[in-house]
Design a protein around this motif. Structure first.
Motif, PDB file in Angstrom:
ATOM      1  N   GLY A 170     -64.250 -39.772  55.748  1.00  0.00           N
ATOM      2  CA  GLY A 170     -65.620 -40.258  55.828  1.00  0.00           C
ATOM      3  C   GLY A 170     -65.664 -41.711  55.797  1.00  0.00           C
ATOM      4  N   ALA A 171     -64.792 -42.260  54.832  1.00  0.00           N
ATOM      5  CA  ALA A 171     -64.868 -43.739  54.659  1.00  0.00           C
ATOM      6  C   ALA A 171     -64.157 -44.583  55.479  1.00  0.00           C
ATOM      7  CB  ALA A 171     -64.208 -44.014  53.113  1.00  0.00           C
ATOM      8  N   GLY A 172     -63.625 -43.969  56.804  1.00  0.00           N
ATOM      9  CA  GLY A 172     -62.792 -44.606  57.535  1.00  0.00           C
ATOM     10  C   GLY A 172     -61.531 -44.774  57.507  1.00  0.00           C
ATOM     11  N   MET A 173     -60.801 -44.042  56.533  1.00  0.00           N
ATOM     12  CA  MET A 173     -59.302 -44.185  56.423  1.00  0.00           C
ATOM     13  C   MET A 173     -58.730 -43.219  57.355  1.00  0.00           C
ATOM     14  SD  MET A 173     -59.156 -43.777  52.098  1.00  0.00           S
ATOM     15  CE  MET A 173     -57.413 -43.797  52.342  1.00  0.00           C
ATOM     16  N   ALA A 174     -57.580 -43.649  57.796  1.00  0.00           N
ATOM     17  CA  ALA A 174     -56.614 -42.828  58.295  1.00  0.00           C
ATOM     18  C   ALA A 174     -55.886 -41.731  57.486  1.00  0.00           C
ATOM     19  CB  ALA A 174     -55.651 -43.585  59.155  1.00  0.00           C
ATOM     20  N   VAL A 175     -55.564 -40.655  57.956  1.00  0.00           N
ATOM     21  CA  VAL A 175     -55.294 -39.413  57.009  1.00  0.00           C
ATOM     22  C   VAL A 175     -54.107 -38.741  57.983  1.00  0.00           C
ATOM     23  CG1 VAL A 175     -55.516 -37.311  56.055  1.00  0.00           C
ATOM     24  CG2 VAL A 175     -57.157 -39.076  55.778  1.00  0.00           C
ATOM     25  N   GLU A 176     -53.056 -38.832  57.339  1.00  0.00           N
ATOM     26  CA  GLU A 176     -51.764 -38.132  58.011  1.00  0.00           C
ATOM     27  C   GLU A 176     -51.479 -36.947  57.197  1.00  0.00           C
ATOM     28  OE1 GLU A 176     -48.525 -40.602  58.509  1.00  0.00           O
ATOM     29  OE2 GLU A 176     -49.486 -42.031  59.832  1.00  0.00           O
ATOM     30  N   GLU A 177     -51.731 -35.506  57.675  1.00  0.00           N
ATOM     31  CA  GLU A 177     -50.986 -34.353  57.196  1.00  0.00           C
ATOM     32  C   GLU A 177     -49.668 -33.967  57.328  1.00  0.00           C
ATOM     33  OE1 GLU A 177     -54.291 -31.446  56.170  1.00  0.00           O
ATOM     34  OE2 GLU A 177     -55.842 -32.385  57.832  1.00  0.00           O
ATOM     35  N   ARG A 178     -48.765 -34.197  56.686  1.00  0.00           N
ATOM     36  CA  ARG A 178     -47.434 -34.149  56.755  1.00  0.00           C
ATOM     37  C   ARG A 178     -46.474 -34.213  55.629  1.00  0.00           C
ATOM     38  NH1 ARG A 178     -44.919 -38.666  56.225  1.00  0.00           N
ATOM     39  NH2 ARG A 178     -45.845 -40.637  56.518  1.00  0.00           N
ATOM     40  N   ILE A 189     -58.363 -27.420  46.369  1.00  0.00           N
ATOM     41  CA  ILE A 189     -59.902 -27.444  46.746  1.00  0.00           C
ATOM     42  C   ILE A 189     -60.078 -29.001  46.851  1.00  0.00           C
ATOM     43  CG2 ILE A 189     -62.386 -27.012  46.244  1.00  0.00           C
ATOM     44  CD1 ILE A 189     -60.372 -24.908  47.158  1.00  0.00           C
ATOM     45  N   THR A 190     -59.674 -29.673  45.596  1.00  0.00           N
ATOM     46  CA  THR A 190     -59.938 -31.172  45.512  1.00  0.00           C
ATOM     47  C   THR A 190     -59.364 -31.878  46.573  1.00  0.00           C
ATOM     48  OG1 THR A 190     -60.008 -30.718  43.157  1.00  0.00           O
ATOM     49  CG2 THR A 190     -59.897 -32.897  43.833  1.00  0.00           C
ATOM     50  N   ARG A 191     -58.153 -31.539  46.994  1.00  0.00           N
ATOM     51  CA  ARG A 191     -57.359 -32.041  48.077  1.00  0.00           C
ATOM     52  C   ARG A 191     -58.370 -32.196  49.409  1.00  0.00           C
ATOM     53  NH1 ARG A 191     -55.532 -30.096  53.019  1.00  0.00           N
ATOM     54  NH2 ARG A 191     -53.469 -30.941  53.738  1.00  0.00           N
ATOM     55  N   ALA A 192     -58.843 -30.943  49.568  1.00  0.00           N
ATOM     56  CA  ALA A 192     -59.616 -30.767  51.031  1.00  0.00           C
ATOM     57  C   ALA A 192     -60.782 -31.888  50.838  1.00  0.00           C
ATOM     58  CB  ALA A 192     -60.138 -29.587  50.952  1.00  0.00           C
ATOM     59  N   SER A 193     -61.471 -31.939  49.735  1.00  0.00           N
ATOM     60  CA  SER A 193     -62.586 -32.885  49.414  1.00  0.00           C
ATOM     61  C   SER A 193     -62.168 -34.257  49.500  1.00  0.00           C
ATOM     62  CB  SER A 193     -63.063 -32.509  47.891  1.00  0.00           C
ATOM     63  OG  SER A 193     -63.852 -31.408  48.080  1.00  0.00           O
ATOM     64  N   ILE A 194     -61.055 -34.548  48.813  1.00  0.00           N
ATOM     65  CA  ILE A 194     -60.424 -35.898  49.143  1.00  0.00           C
ATOM     66  C   ILE A 194     -60.266 -36.367  50.321  1.00  0.00           C
ATOM     67  CG2 ILE A 194     -58.438 -37.665  48.352  1.00  0.00           C
ATOM     68  CD1 ILE A 194     -60.310 -37.244  46.127  1.00  0.00           C
ATOM     69  N   ILE A 195     -59.591 -35.538  51.324  1.00  0.00           N
ATOM     70  CA  ILE A 195     -59.197 -35.838  52.674  1.00  0.00           C
ATOM     71  C   ILE A 195     -60.630 -35.937  53.373  1.00  0.00           C
ATOM     72  CG2 ILE A 195     -58.373 -34.679  54.778  1.00  0.00           C
ATOM     73  CD1 ILE A 195     -56.265 -33.833  53.277  1.00  0.00           C
ATOM     74  N   ASP A 196     -61.651 -35.130  53.023  1.00  0.00           N
ATOM     75  CA  ASP A 196     -63.136 -35.282  53.936  1.00  0.00           C
ATOM     76  C   ASP A 196     -63.593 -36.807  53.504  1.00  0.00           C
ATOM     77  OD1 ASP A 196     -62.649 -33.067  55.098  1.00  0.00           O
ATOM     78  OD2 ASP A 196     -64.025 -31.708  53.623  1.00  0.00           O
ATOM     79  N   LEU A 197     -63.475 -37.169  52.210  1.00  0.00           N
ATOM     80  CA  LEU A 197     -64.164 -38.173  51.907  1.00  0.00           C
ATOM     81  C   LEU A 197     -63.362 -39.505  52.382  1.00  0.00           C
ATOM     82  CD1 LEU A 197     -64.620 -37.189  48.244  1.00  0.00           C
ATOM     83  CD2 LEU A 197     -66.419 -37.873  49.613  1.00  0.00           C
ATOM     84  N   ALA A 198     -62.073 -39.507  52.419  1.00  0.00           N
ATOM     85  CA  ALA A 198     -61.357 -40.480  52.881  1.00  0.00           C
ATOM     86  C   ALA A 198     -61.497 -40.501  54.471  1.00  0.00           C
ATOM     87  CB  ALA A 198     -59.732 -40.110  52.793  1.00  0.00           C
ATOM     88  N   ARG A 203     -58.229 -45.179  43.303  1.00  0.00           N
ATOM     89  CA  ARG A 203     -59.296 -45.522  42.380  1.00  0.00           C
ATOM     90  C   ARG A 203     -60.686 -45.399  43.282  1.00  0.00           C
ATOM     91  NH1 ARG A 203     -58.260 -48.245  37.435  1.00  0.00           N
ATOM     92  NH2 ARG A 203     -60.317 -48.885  37.349  1.00  0.00           N
ATOM     93  N   ARG A 204     -60.614 -45.740  44.358  1.00  0.00           N
ATOM     94  CA  ARG A 204     -61.815 -45.557  45.400  1.00  0.00           C
ATOM     95  C   ARG A 204     -62.070 -44.147  45.527  1.00  0.00           C
ATOM     96  NH1 ARG A 204     -62.760 -47.561  51.551  1.00  0.00           N
ATOM     97  NH2 ARG A 204     -64.783 -47.081  51.746  1.00  0.00           N
ATOM     98  N   LEU A 205     -61.192 -43.338  45.998  1.00  0.00           N
ATOM     99  CA  LEU A 205     -61.137 -42.143  46.310  1.00  0.00           C
ATOM    100  C   LEU A 205     -61.803 -41.470  45.052  1.00  0.00           C
ATOM    101  CD1 LEU A 205     -58.132 -41.443  48.444  1.00  0.00           C
ATOM    102  CD2 LEU A 205     -60.535 -41.235  49.370  1.00  0.00           C
ATOM    103  N   ARG A 206     -61.381 -41.635  43.896  1.00  0.00           N
ATOM    104  CA  ARG A 206     -61.928 -41.096  42.453  1.00  0.00           C
ATOM    105  C   ARG A 206     -63.402 -41.408  42.329  1.00  0.00           C
ATOM    106  NH1 ARG A 206     -59.762 -39.058  37.688  1.00  0.00           N
ATOM    107  NH2 ARG A 206     -61.237 -39.156  35.944  1.00  0.00           N
ATOM    108  N   ALA A 207     -63.672 -42.601  42.706  1.00  0.00           N
ATOM    109  CA  ALA A 207     -65.371 -43.010  42.425  1.00  0.00           C
ATOM    110  C   ALA A 207     -66.156 -42.260  43.420  1.00  0.00           C
ATOM    111  CB  ALA A 207     -65.267 -44.525  42.757  1.00  0.00           C
ATOM    112  N   LEU A 208     -65.428 -42.091  44.843  1.00  0.00           N
ATOM    113  CA  LEU A 208     -66.270 -41.423  45.766  1.00  0.00           C
ATOM    114  C   LEU A 208     -66.313 -39.806  45.579  1.00  0.00           C
ATOM    115  CD1 LEU A 208     -64.693 -42.845  49.232  1.00  0.00           C
ATOM    116  CD2 LEU A 208     -66.818 -43.311  48.301  1.00  0.00           C
ATOM    117  N   TYR A 209     -65.180 -39.414  45.003  1.00  0.00           N
ATOM    118  CA  TYR A 209     -65.054 -38.052  44.695  1.00  0.00           C
ATOM    119  C   TYR A 209     -66.167 -37.741  43.695  1.00  0.00           C
ATOM    120  CZ  TYR A 209     -63.698 -33.234  43.308  1.00  0.00           C
ATOM    121  OH  TYR A 209     -63.707 -32.022  42.847  1.00  0.00           O
ATOM    122  N   THR A 210     -66.054 -38.623  42.573  1.00  0.00           N
ATOM    123  CA  THR A 210     -66.948 -38.365  41.357  1.00  0.00           C
ATOM    124  C   THR A 210     -68.485 -38.420  41.772  1.00  0.00           C
ATOM    125  OG1 THR A 210     -65.311 -39.263  39.956  1.00  0.00           O
ATOM    126  CG2 THR A 210     -67.441 -38.960  39.006  1.00  0.00           C
TER     127      THR A 210
END
Length: 284
Positions: free
Chosen positions: A218-226, A207-216, A269-276
């Motif tokens: 949303g913050a303009g980060m590239a995400v590779e699910e592999r 669940i936290t994984r999904a939230s972190i990916i969405d936040l990343a 650290r940024r993702l932790r702050a965004l998630y929190t």
């Protein structure tokens, strides 16, 4: 002071909460569980955990003893009864008690248990220092997408990691990292791309994984699910884990290899702050 535990519709002091020796959760690990974080007396990412709970129950053919509104009420009530400000709620549902038989019983009343654990989450010291990881073979069954209580091997893996002087374990299958003993594994490439294993029956759908990916994203980060190898993780700019009780916590060492400069990296650290920030705002 003793905690108050929820057991099959009754609120009991923890010393009085008893489950049958014939319960299939005890005899066969025929049970599922969920863990929900609590901060400021409110539930974090509750709806995601509730949805995964229903999926796990459906996969095993176990009926949920409570309606969704009643289950939410039970979570809120156990927080109130225990005066829990920060920590977690553990929920477990087994198929129930029946005479020992490998075949599922035709009729059994599910056993539902909830209890609380007070512990620091926002100010977890490991979020500031990062953690070390030891890699171990992944010898679990092949339906890891169901959040069952079959946790003996993850416990053995964690103990092996601690024996080797590490804080936790990452499980490895065919040279590729599946997940941690109780968390999702992530790495960050030199260009800032977040890499995390795609969903399948090989790992829990965090669940936290999904939230972190969405936040990343949303913050303009590239995400590779592999999938990624141990060697790729060791060569990464950053590595970190996510879970309900760790949020995003940096990994600073994998086996004997220091990750980055050996301190928590800026992305995790940024993702932790965004998630929190986002989850505190949406807590219920």
């Amino acid at each position: 002071m003793s905690r108050i535990v929820y057991l099959n519709g009754t609120w009991l002091p923890e010393a009085d909460a008893k489950v049958s020796v014939f319960d299939r959760g005890f005899l066969f690990a025929d049970a599922i569980y969920e863990v929900t974080a609590v901060i400021g007396g409110k539930l974090i990412d509750y709806h995601g955990h509730s949805a995964r709970l229903q999926r796990s129950l459906s996969e095993l053919g176990i009926p949920c003893p409570l309606s969704e509104p009643s289950l939410l009420d039970a979570h809120r009530e156990i927080v109130h009864r225990n005066g829990l400000d920060e920590g977690l709620i553990y929920l477990q549902i087994s198929r129930g008690a029946a005479d020992r038989d490998f075949a599922y019983p035709a009729k059994a009343e599910p056993t539902l248990v909830l209890f609380t654990q007070a512990k620091p989450i926002l100010n977890n010291p490991r979020s500031e220092t990062g953690i070390s990881i030891a890699t171990v073979p992944d010898w679990r069954w092949e339906r890891r997408d169901i959040k069952t209580v079959q946790l003996l091997y993850p416990s053995m893996a964690k103990m092996e990691a601690m024996r080797r002087g590490a804080d936790d374990a990452w499980l490895v299958e065919d040279g590729l990292v599946t997940e941690g003993s109780a968390a999702t594994a992530h790495i960050v490439k030199a260009d800032g791309t977040l890499v995390t294993r795609g969903l399948s029956n090989a790992l829990l759908h965090g669940i936290t994984r999904a939230s972190i990916i969405d936040l990343a994203r949303g913050a303009g980060m590239a995400v590779e699910e592999r999938a990624f190898s141990v060697e790729e993780a060791q060569a990464a700019a950053e590595a970190f884990i996510t879970s309900a009780t760790n949020f995003s916590t940096s990994v600073i060492k994998i086996d004997e290899v220091i990750i980055g400069d050996g301190t928590p990296g800026p992305v995790s650290r940024r993702l932790r702050a965004l998630y929190t920030e986002s989850r505190l705002a949406s807590a219920i």
